[in-house]
Design a protein around this motif. Structure first.
Motif, PDB file in Angstrom:
ATOM      1  N   GLY A   1       0.827  -1.213   0.000  1.00  0.00           N
ATOM      2  CA  GLY A   1       0.000   0.000   0.000  1.00  0.00           C
ATOM      3  C   GLY A   1       0.856   1.256   0.000  1.00  0.00           C
ATOM      4  O   GLY A   1       0.572   2.213  -0.734  1.00  0.00           O
ATOM      5  N   ARG A   2       1.929   1.247   0.803  1.00  0.00           N
ATOM      6  CA  ARG A   2       2.803   2.435   0.873  1.00  0.00           C
ATOM      7  C   ARG A   2       3.508   2.665  -0.457  1.00  0.00           C
ATOM      8  O   ARG A   2       3.704   3.798  -0.878  1.00  0.00           O
ATOM      9  CB  ARG A   2       3.852   2.249   1.982  1.00  0.00           C
ATOM     10  N   TYR A   3       3.884   1.592  -1.128  1.00  0.00           N
ATOM     11  CA  TYR A   3       4.542   1.724  -2.432  1.00  0.00           C
ATOM     12  C   TYR A   3       3.553   2.284  -3.466  1.00  0.00           C
ATOM     13  O   TYR A   3       3.859   3.216  -4.201  1.00  0.00           O
ATOM     14  CB  TYR A   3       5.079   0.359  -2.886  1.00  0.00           C
ATOM     15  N   VAL A   4       2.374   1.701  -3.465  1.00  0.00           N
ATOM     16  CA  VAL A   4       1.345   2.102  -4.433  1.00  0.00           C
ATOM     17  C   VAL A   4       0.943   3.563  -4.214  1.00  0.00           C
ATOM     18  O   VAL A   4       0.661   4.299  -5.169  1.00  0.00           O
ATOM     19  CB  VAL A   4       0.130   1.145  -4.307  1.00  0.00           C
ATOM     20  N   ALA A   5       0.957   3.997  -2.963  1.00  0.00           N
ATOM     21  CA  ALA A   5       0.561   5.370  -2.636  1.00  0.00           C
ATOM     22  C   ALA A   5       1.426   6.397  -3.363  1.00  0.00           C
ATOM     23  O   ALA A   5       0.999   7.525  -3.582  1.00  0.00           O
ATOM     24  CB  ALA A   5       0.662   5.578  -1.122  1.00  0.00           C
ATOM     25  N   ARG A   6       2.638   6.008  -3.759  1.00  0.00           N
ATOM     26  CA  ARG A   6       3.540   6.971  -4.418  1.00  0.00           C
ATOM     27  C   ARG A   6       3.320   7.032  -5.932  1.00  0.00           C
ATOM     28  O   ARG A   6       4.044   7.717  -6.634  1.00  0.00           O
ATOM     29  CB  ARG A   6       5.002   6.568  -4.140  1.00  0.00           C
ATOM     30  N   LEU A   7       2.347   6.266  -6.436  1.00  0.00           N
ATOM     31  CA  LEU A   7       2.191   6.167  -7.896  1.00  0.00           C
ATOM     32  C   LEU A   7       1.341   7.279  -8.507  1.00  0.00           C
ATOM     33  O   LEU A   7       1.104   7.273  -9.707  1.00  0.00           O
ATOM     34  CB  LEU A   7       1.581   4.811  -8.276  1.00  0.00           C
ATOM     35  N   ASP A   8       0.864   8.187  -7.698  1.00  0.00           N
ATOM     36  CA  ASP A   8       0.080   9.298  -8.208  1.00  0.00           C
ATOM     37  C   ASP A   8      -1.169   8.792  -8.955  1.00  0.00           C
ATOM     38  O   ASP A   8      -1.359   9.043 -10.153  1.00  0.00           O
ATOM     39  CB  ASP A   8       0.981  10.156  -9.138  1.00  0.00           C
ATOM     40  N   LEU A   9      -1.980   8.032  -8.247  1.00  0.00           N
ATOM     41  CA  LEU A   9      -3.173   7.434  -8.852  1.00  0.00           C
ATOM     42  C   LEU A   9      -4.347   8.411  -8.811  1.00  0.00           C
ATOM     43  O   LEU A   9      -4.437   9.247  -7.912  1.00  0.00           O
ATOM     44  CB  LEU A   9      -3.548   6.148  -8.108  1.00  0.00           C
ATOM     45  N   ARG A  10      -5.228   8.250  -9.783  1.00  0.00           N
ATOM     46  CA  ARG A  10      -6.404   9.125  -9.824  1.00  0.00           C
ATOM     47  C   ARG A  10      -7.643   8.357  -9.335  1.00  0.00           C
ATOM     48  O   ARG A  10      -7.994   7.329  -9.891  1.00  0.00           O
ATOM     49  CB  ARG A  10      -6.626   9.610 -11.257  1.00  0.00           C
ATOM     50  N   ASP A  11      -8.255   8.846  -8.268  1.00  0.00           N
ATOM     51  CA  ASP A  11      -9.471   8.261  -7.700  1.00  0.00           C
ATOM     52  C   ASP A  11      -9.339   6.728  -7.571  1.00  0.00           C
ATOM     53  O   ASP A  11     -10.140   5.957  -8.113  1.00  0.00           O
ATOM     54  CB  ASP A  11     -10.656   8.617  -8.618  1.00  0.00           C
ATOM     55  N   PRO A  12      -8.298   6.259  -6.841  1.00  0.00           N
ATOM     56  CA  PRO A  12      -7.975   4.831  -6.870  1.00  0.00           C
ATOM     57  C   PRO A  12      -8.938   3.905  -6.119  1.00  0.00           C
ATOM     58  O   PRO A  12      -9.552   4.306  -5.137  1.00  0.00           O
ATOM     59  CB  PRO A  12      -6.600   4.775  -6.201  1.00  0.00           C
ATOM     60  N   VAL A  13      -9.013   2.683  -6.610  1.00  0.00           N
ATOM     61  CA  VAL A  13      -9.739   1.601  -5.944  1.00  0.00           C
ATOM     62  C   VAL A  13      -8.770   0.434  -5.839  1.00  0.00           C
ATOM     63  O   VAL A  13      -8.138   0.066  -6.826  1.00  0.00           O
ATOM     64  CB  VAL A  13     -10.934   1.090  -6.794  1.00  0.00           C
ATOM     65  N   VAL A  14      -8.662  -0.150  -4.651  1.00  0.00           N
ATOM     66  CA  VAL A  14      -7.849  -1.354  -4.487  1.00  0.00           C
ATOM     67  C   VAL A  14      -8.795  -2.546  -4.494  1.00  0.00           C
ATOM     68  O   VAL A  14      -9.770  -2.574  -3.741  1.00  0.00           O
ATOM     69  CB  VAL A  14      -7.038  -1.312  -3.168  1.00  0.00           C
ATOM     70  N   LEU A  15      -8.505  -3.507  -5.353  1.00  0.00           N
ATOM     71  CA  LEU A  15      -9.407  -4.656  -5.503  1.00  0.00           C
ATOM     72  C   LEU A  15      -8.711  -5.966  -5.163  1.00  0.00           C
ATOM     73  O   LEU A  15      -7.638  -6.264  -5.717  1.00  0.00           O
ATOM     74  CB  LEU A  15      -9.865  -4.772  -6.957  1.00  0.00           C
ATOM     75  N   GLY A  16      -9.315  -6.751  -4.283  1.00  0.00           N
ATOM     76  CA  GLY A  16      -8.839  -8.110  -4.047  1.00  0.00           C
ATOM     77  C   GLY A  16      -9.318  -8.986  -5.192  1.00  0.00           C
ATOM     78  O   GLY A  16     -10.411  -8.772  -5.723  1.00  0.00           O
TER      79      GLY A  16
END
Ligand code: R5P
Length: 288
Positions: free
Chosen positions: A149-164
């Motif tokens: 999650g911390r790594y992904v947080a740096r990706l500059d995502l737009r309106d992100p959704v995390v999906l299992g």
């Protein structure tokens, strides 16, 4: 404390040792001419707490044998305690008798680790938490999802959704999403006919949103590729994929990229070119 790096996890073992400021020794592994494994670990273990770090990824059987030989030898060489850290736990998905007569392979591996001399066991995002209940010794399942999650947080995502990838992966998605306060959900499978299954996010609309699919393992890539196809049809913007264990058999990584993944990320429980996130901090924290 002394960290012992098995041949499948020597880089990870060095990182854990560095974080803890303790020595590290690597196992020497070769094959006898007849194919049997030879293992040596040259260190004075007398009264030490030894932490053996060895993933049991491909070649699984060789890596398991190395782990068993290391645990037994280190105990025999006088260690007062031996912790087995198995970041990727091979055979974890064979945890039931799916067809009559099948071996419950992961249960056998648990018995052998314990019998070889482990006093406690640590794994990371093992396929099913319940597997740890096979051990009579203390056994802990850590997670890499906060690191992901911390790594992904740096990706500059737009309106992100995390999906299992499925309902079982929902707690993983929740944990990763918590690191950047993103929405989370899971892919819900709908059986349309006896042979046709489709999927969709259970609650959320992914249209025009960036999506991060998280899973414990990517092996053939089949699960993730199917998910990417569905999410694209539903209008997802950019699709990222992250997993703890990059098993990635054959050309599965290429196929995932070809299906439309913008980036595929994983941890170093298995050394792979996409292992951009190290699990060393969670291991170090758990044995400190
Ligand atoms: C399934 O329950 C697991 O969490 C993974 O989604 C699955 O094992 C991945 O396998 P593959 O990449 O072969 O679809």
């Amino acid at each position: 404390m002394i960290i012992v790096g098995g041949s499948a996890s020597s880089k990870l073992a060095a990182k854990v040792a560095k974080l803890l400021g303790c020595p590290v020794v690597n196992s020497e592994v070769t094959k006898f001419p007849d194919g049997e494994s030879y293992v040596r670990v040259n260190y004075n273990f007398k009264d030490e707490h030894a932490v053996v770090i060895q993933s049991t990824c491909y070649p699984q059987n060789d890596n398991y044998i190395e782990l068993f030989l290391l645990l037994d030898a280190i105990k025999d060489l006088g260690a007062k305690r031996v912790t087995a850290v198995v970041p990727y736990f091979g055979y974890a998905r064979q945890d039931k008798r799916f067809k009559p007569g099948e071996a419950i392979s992961v249960r056998t591996m648990c018995k052998l680790i314990e019998r070889a001399g482990a006093d406690d066991v640590i794994s990371i995002d093992i396929h099913e938490d319940e597997t740890m209940a096979n051990f009579a010794i203390p056994a802990y399942n850590l997670t890499a999802m906060s690191l992901i999650g911390r790594y992904v947080a740096r990706l500059d995502l737009r309106d992100p959704v995390v999906l299992g990838g499925d309902q079982g992966a929902l707690p993983r998605a929740k944990r990763a999403a918590a690191e950047f306060m993103a929405d989370y959900d899971y892919l819900y499978k709908i059986r349309q006919t006896s042979t046709k299954v489709t999927m969709r996010p259970k609650r959320l609309d992914v249209s025009k949103r960036d999506v991060v699919i998280v899973d414990d393992i990517i092996s053939t890539g089949g699960t993730v590729i199917e998910a990417i196809k569905v999410l694209k049809k539903q209008g997802a913007r950019r699709i990222y994929v992250a997993c703890t264990h990059p098993v990635l058999v054959g050309n599965s990584l290429k196929k995932i990229i070809a299906a439309g993944a913008r980036k595929v990320m994983a941890t170093d429980t298995i050394e792979h070119k996409i292992s951009v996130i190290s699990v060393a901090p969670v291991i170090a924290e758990s044995i400190r």
